[in-house]
Design an enzyme around this catalytic site. Structure first.
Site, PDB file in Angstrom:
ATOM      1  N   ARG A  51     -27.494 -42.329  -5.473  1.00  0.00           N
ATOM      2  CA  ARG A  51     -28.143 -43.624  -5.709  1.00  0.00           C
ATOM      3  C   ARG A  51     -29.384 -43.762  -4.833  1.00  0.00           C
ATOM      4  O   ARG A  51     -30.381 -44.369  -5.229  1.00  0.00           O
ATOM      5  CB  ARG A  51     -27.200 -44.778  -5.313  1.00  0.00           C
ATOM      6  CG  ARG A  51     -26.157 -45.151  -6.305  1.00  0.00           C
ATOM      7  CD  ARG A  51     -25.275 -46.262  -5.741  1.00  0.00           C
ATOM      8  NE  ARG A  51     -24.266 -45.778  -4.824  1.00  0.00           N
ATOM      9  CZ  ARG A  51     -24.055 -46.234  -3.598  1.00  0.00           C
ATOM     10  NH1 ARG A  51     -24.794 -47.216  -3.112  1.00  0.00           N
ATOM     11  NH2 ARG A  51     -23.098 -45.725  -2.859  1.00  0.00           N
ATOM     12  N   GLU A  55     -17.852 -42.145  -4.571  1.00  0.00           N
ATOM     13  CA  GLU A  55     -16.885 -43.064  -3.961  1.00  0.00           C
ATOM     14  C   GLU A  55     -16.515 -44.161  -4.946  1.00  0.00           C
ATOM     15  O   GLU A  55     -15.408 -44.695  -4.916  1.00  0.00           O
ATOM     16  CB  GLU A  55     -17.486 -43.673  -2.679  1.00  0.00           C
ATOM     17  CG  GLU A  55     -16.555 -44.643  -1.938  1.00  0.00           C
ATOM     18  CD  GLU A  55     -17.154 -45.211  -0.659  1.00  0.00           C
ATOM     19  OE1 GLU A  55     -18.345 -44.935  -0.392  1.00  0.00           O
ATOM     20  OE2 GLU A  55     -16.441 -45.905   0.070  1.00  0.00           O
ATOM     21  N   ARG A 107     -20.176 -54.649   0.907  1.00  0.00           N
ATOM     22  CA  ARG A 107     -21.456 -54.078   1.314  1.00  0.00           C
ATOM     23  C   ARG A 107     -22.440 -55.158   1.744  1.00  0.00           C
ATOM     24  O   ARG A 107     -23.229 -54.967   2.667  1.00  0.00           O
ATOM     25  CB  ARG A 107     -22.042 -53.231   0.176  1.00  0.00           C
ATOM     26  CG  ARG A 107     -23.180 -52.350   0.642  1.00  0.00           C
ATOM     27  CD  ARG A 107     -23.692 -51.450  -0.462  1.00  0.00           C
ATOM     28  NE  ARG A 107     -24.453 -52.188  -1.457  1.00  0.00           N
ATOM     29  CZ  ARG A 107     -25.385 -51.638  -2.233  1.00  0.00           C
ATOM     30  NH1 ARG A 107     -25.632 -50.346  -2.159  1.00  0.00           N
ATOM     31  NH2 ARG A 107     -26.047 -52.349  -3.116  1.00  0.00           N
ATOM     32  N   HIS A 135     -27.884 -39.980   1.574  1.00  0.00           N
ATOM     33  CA  HIS A 135     -26.941 -41.106   1.552  1.00  0.00           C
ATOM     34  C   HIS A 135     -26.036 -41.030   0.338  1.00  0.00           C
ATOM     35  O   HIS A 135     -24.824 -41.161   0.437  1.00  0.00           O
ATOM     36  CB  HIS A 135     -27.654 -42.463   1.593  1.00  0.00           C
ATOM     37  CG  HIS A 135     -26.672 -43.595   1.563  1.00  0.00           C
ATOM     38  ND1 HIS A 135     -26.145 -44.084   0.386  1.00  0.00           N
ATOM     39  CD2 HIS A 135     -26.055 -44.275   2.553  1.00  0.00           C
ATOM     40  CE1 HIS A 135     -25.260 -45.033   0.660  1.00  0.00           C
ATOM     41  NE2 HIS A 135     -25.186 -45.165   1.966  1.00  0.00           N
ATOM     42  N   HIS A 183     -19.915 -44.501  10.676  1.00  0.00           N
ATOM     43  CA  HIS A 183     -21.081 -45.385  10.762  1.00  0.00           C
ATOM     44  C   HIS A 183     -20.757 -46.309  11.933  1.00  0.00           C
ATOM     45  O   HIS A 183     -19.970 -47.256  11.780  1.00  0.00           O
ATOM     46  CB  HIS A 183     -21.263 -46.220   9.495  1.00  0.00           C
ATOM     47  CG  HIS A 183     -21.314 -45.402   8.229  1.00  0.00           C
ATOM     48  ND1 HIS A 183     -22.425 -44.700   7.849  1.00  0.00           N
ATOM     49  CD2 HIS A 183     -20.384 -45.178   7.270  1.00  0.00           C
ATOM     50  CE1 HIS A 183     -22.180 -44.078   6.701  1.00  0.00           C
ATOM     51  NE2 HIS A 183     -20.951 -44.349   6.334  1.00  0.00           N
ATOM     52  N   HIS A 226     -15.861 -38.595   0.695  1.00  0.00           N
ATOM     53  CA  HIS A 226     -15.004 -39.337  -0.238  1.00  0.00           C
ATOM     54  C   HIS A 226     -14.598 -38.458  -1.439  1.00  0.00           C
ATOM     55  O   HIS A 226     -13.419 -38.253  -1.668  1.00  0.00           O
ATOM     56  CB  HIS A 226     -15.636 -40.653  -0.740  1.00  0.00           C
ATOM     57  CG  HIS A 226     -16.021 -41.584   0.360  1.00  0.00           C
ATOM     58  ND1 HIS A 226     -15.092 -42.093   1.234  1.00  0.00           N
ATOM     59  CD2 HIS A 226     -17.220 -42.094   0.732  1.00  0.00           C
ATOM     60  CE1 HIS A 226     -15.713 -42.883   2.110  1.00  0.00           C
ATOM     61  NE2 HIS A 226     -16.993 -42.894   1.827  1.00  0.00           N
ATOM     62  N   HIS A 241     -16.805 -38.419   9.845  1.00  0.00           N
ATOM     63  CA  HIS A 241     -17.650 -39.391   9.143  1.00  0.00           C
ATOM     64  C   HIS A 241     -17.561 -40.751   9.822  1.00  0.00           C
ATOM     65  O   HIS A 241     -16.517 -41.405   9.818  1.00  0.00           O
ATOM     66  CB  HIS A 241     -17.226 -39.510   7.679  1.00  0.00           C
ATOM     67  CG  HIS A 241     -18.200 -40.304   6.847  1.00  0.00           C
ATOM     68  ND1 HIS A 241     -19.492 -39.886   6.612  1.00  0.00           N
ATOM     69  CD2 HIS A 241     -18.087 -41.500   6.222  1.00  0.00           C
ATOM     70  CE1 HIS A 241     -20.122 -40.772   5.871  1.00  0.00           C
ATOM     71  NE2 HIS A 241     -19.293 -41.774   5.623  1.00  0.00           N
ATOM     72  N   TYR A 254     -28.293 -44.010   9.081  1.00  0.00           N
ATOM     73  CA  TYR A 254     -29.410 -44.351   8.186  1.00  0.00           C
ATOM     74  C   TYR A 254     -30.180 -45.608   8.575  1.00  0.00           C
ATOM     75  O   TYR A 254     -31.124 -45.990   7.886  1.00  0.00           O
ATOM     76  CB  TYR A 254     -28.919 -44.461   6.732  1.00  0.00           C
ATOM     77  CG  TYR A 254     -27.767 -45.411   6.491  1.00  0.00           C
ATOM     78  CD1 TYR A 254     -27.986 -46.769   6.336  1.00  0.00           C
ATOM     79  CD2 TYR A 254     -26.460 -44.940   6.409  1.00  0.00           C
ATOM     80  CE1 TYR A 254     -26.939 -47.638   6.117  1.00  0.00           C
ATOM     81  CE2 TYR A 254     -25.403 -45.804   6.183  1.00  0.00           C
ATOM     82  CZ  TYR A 254     -25.635 -47.150   6.040  1.00  0.00           C
ATOM     83  OH  TYR A 254     -24.591 -48.000   5.825  1.00  0.00           O
ATOM     84  N   HIS A 310     -22.505 -38.864   0.688  1.00  0.00           N
ATOM     85  CA  HIS A 310     -21.491 -39.716   0.048  1.00  0.00           C
ATOM     86  C   HIS A 310     -21.446 -39.334  -1.432  1.00  0.00           C
ATOM     87  O   HIS A 310     -22.476 -39.338  -2.110  1.00  0.00           O
ATOM     88  CB  HIS A 310     -21.895 -41.197   0.107  1.00  0.00           C
ATOM     89  CG  HIS A 310     -21.777 -41.829   1.454  1.00  0.00           C
ATOM     90  ND1 HIS A 310     -22.779 -42.610   1.978  1.00  0.00           N
ATOM     91  CD2 HIS A 310     -20.783 -41.855   2.358  1.00  0.00           C
ATOM     92  CE1 HIS A 310     -22.402 -43.084   3.159  1.00  0.00           C
ATOM     93  NE2 HIS A 310     -21.199 -42.634   3.417  1.00  0.00           N
ATOM     94  N   ASP A 367     -15.036 -43.433   9.154  1.00  0.00           N
ATOM     95  CA  ASP A 367     -16.023 -44.083   8.297  1.00  0.00           C
ATOM     96  C   ASP A 367     -16.338 -45.516   8.714  1.00  0.00           C
ATOM     97  O   ASP A 367     -17.145 -45.740   9.597  1.00  0.00           O
ATOM     98  CB  ASP A 367     -15.533 -44.003   6.842  1.00  0.00           C
ATOM     99  CG  ASP A 367     -16.565 -44.464   5.824  1.00  0.00           C
ATOM    100  OD1 ASP A 367     -17.694 -44.773   6.229  1.00  0.00           O
ATOM    101  OD2 ASP A 367     -16.256 -44.510   4.618  1.00  0.00           O
TER     102      ASP A 367
END
Ligand SMILES: [Zn+2]
Length: 452
Positions: free
Chosen positions: A213, A240, A89, A210, A68, A274, A66, A128, A237, A325
């Site tokens: 959500r 988490e 975030r 993703h 990004h 997660h 995993h 993404y 995901h 991650d």
């Protein structure tokens, strides 16, 4: 063309074997071209003539399940101060806003080179950031994904591009200004774009949701079907944050795991990333369906997420893999030991996994989660991907070599990686990357380009 490596000590799934000669077919120039183990001989006390000598303990290549890649730019800037996942975030989005195919390629090439230096031979890129800043597709709608695939080739590692559907900012909410570039509008449009991406020697195309959500419930099955038709890995995901669970319960009257189960997302090619805040029923659903779990312990502790029920998930039937991650650190050995040490802190008892089991999560099971079959062990027919850690560094000196798995998992760090071989090709030799001459400068330049 064949090539022979002589391994001073080799981890052969169950034990350390001294003196192992491994012959590989090292055709082509890129990862994946040929590049399989054609012969493994044990009891070879002295290196055969012409063999490349790997001193130390050679492990199967590590799988970083995993990633990004752009989060590498955040290291050292977001660890200070207070806040939560949600405030982190916002900072993360400020970097996502600035990426272009060119700057992303440079950053990912450097981050993947750092991974090779840490013994990683395959990365699962949960991708993404698809479109231009305002959400307009690039001339090549997969310009960003292609930049990542090229970056992995340039860094000499394998990649599974987990092309991610990201369509909403919350339950019933359209994407916000930062998220416009993540969205294809509908899952159908996402599938159309993804279908243009093709596997190649060093790259596999997989899918990702993703989160519950970011993909409306009515669109989940479209993504699941796309992955099913291609027998491709599907990552998501999952739970988490407790806030996600609460919002999902409010919107759908069920947990995120139950929602995914009800829309056909769970199964043996699916991995929940997660899997932190789960109910007993969630654990049974994940384990019973053979859905994998990718734990990212260094990120989960950095973001104050909590400790997921990895022991219970595995006991229920969920294979475990590991990922770095957010790249607060890139060190799969640290991820492996952190999973065990987290559990010790939580339970105040020791020995939840053997070192061998932790290595398996970091190698064979990680590769399986990314769709690379026949990887993660040193045996005839397997992908010729392995990594060697020093047994004479200040961290690893002392223990007898037969305790290699324990040394690798509980003493070594990424800094002890001496060699990394991918598809039979020496990508890291004596601690230096053979394709990216100065990885630290490449990282510094790529991060600076995003700050200026
Ligand atoms: Zn993630």
């Amino acid at each position: 063309m064949t090539k022979t490596y002589w391994l001073e000590h080799a981890w052969l799934d169950t034990h350390v074997e001294p003196g192992v000669a491994v012959t590989v077919s090292a055709g082509g120039s890129g990862a994946g071209a040929d590049g399989r183990v054609t012969d493994v001989r044990t009891g070879v006390d002295t290196p055969p003539p012409g063999a490349e000598i790997l001193r130390g303990l050679t492990l199967p290549g590590l799988a970083n399940a995993h990633s990004h890649a752009f989060h590498r730019a955040l290291r050292g800037t977001v660890q200070v101060g207070s806040g939560t996942f949600w405030t982190w975030r916002e900072i993360m989005y400020s970097f996502a806003d600035r990426l272009t195919p060119e700057t992303y390629h440079a950053l990912a090439r450097a981050a993947y080179a750092e991974m090779a230096l840490a013994g990683v031979t395959a990365v699962g890129e949960f991708h993404y950031v698809h479109h231009a800043h305002d959400g307009t597709p690039y001339a090549d709608p997969n310009a960003m994904g292609e930049a990542l695939i090229a970056a992995a080739a340039d860094a000499g590692i394998r990649i599974t591009l987990l092309d991610t559907a990201y369509l909403s900012s919350g339950f019933g909410q359209p994407p916000n200004q930062h998220q416009r570039r993540f969205s294809d509008g509908t899952a159908e449009a996402w599938a159309e774009r993804c279908s243009l991406l093709k596997d190649r020697d060093h790259a596999r195309i997989g899918a990702a949701i993703h989160s519950v959500r970011a993909v409306p419930a009515g669109e989940l099955a479209t993504v699941a079907r796309w992955a099913e038709e291609r027998r491709a890995p599907l990552h998501v995901h999952l739970s988490e944050q407790t806030a996600e669970n609460e919002a999902c319960l409010a919107a759908h009257g069920r947990t995120p795991t139950r929602l995914l189960a009800d829309h056909g997302v769970l199964g043996p090619r699916t991995t929940g990333v997660h899997n932190t805040h789960l109910t007993d029923e969630d654990i049974a659903l994940l384990g019973g369906s053979g859905t994998g779990t990718c734990m990212c312990p260094t990120t989960e502790r950095d973001l104050a997420d909590g400790i997921g029920p990895a022991v219970a998930l595995q006991a229920a039937g969920s294979p475990l893999s590991l990922g770095s991650d957010s790249h607060a650190v890139i060190d799969l050995l640290e991820e492996a030991r952190a999973m065990e040490l987290n559990e010790r802190l939580r339970t105040r008892t020791r020995g939840h996994w053997t070192a061998a089991a932790l290595l398996r999560a970091a190698s064979a099971d990680g590769h399986a989660a990314l769709g690379w079959d026949g990887a993660g062990s040193i045996e005839t027919g397997a992908l010729a991907d392995f990594t060697t850690i020093a047994l004479d560094s200040v961290r690893t000196a002392g223990p007898v070599p037969r305790l290699g798995a324990e040394t690798a998992v509980f003493a070594a760090t990424a800094a002890d990686v001496r060699h990394t071989v991918v598809a039979g090709r020496h990508v890291v030799r004596d601690g230096a990357h053979t394709l990216v001459p100065d990885v630290a400068t490449a990282l510094a330049d790529a991060v600076q380009a995003l700050r200026s």
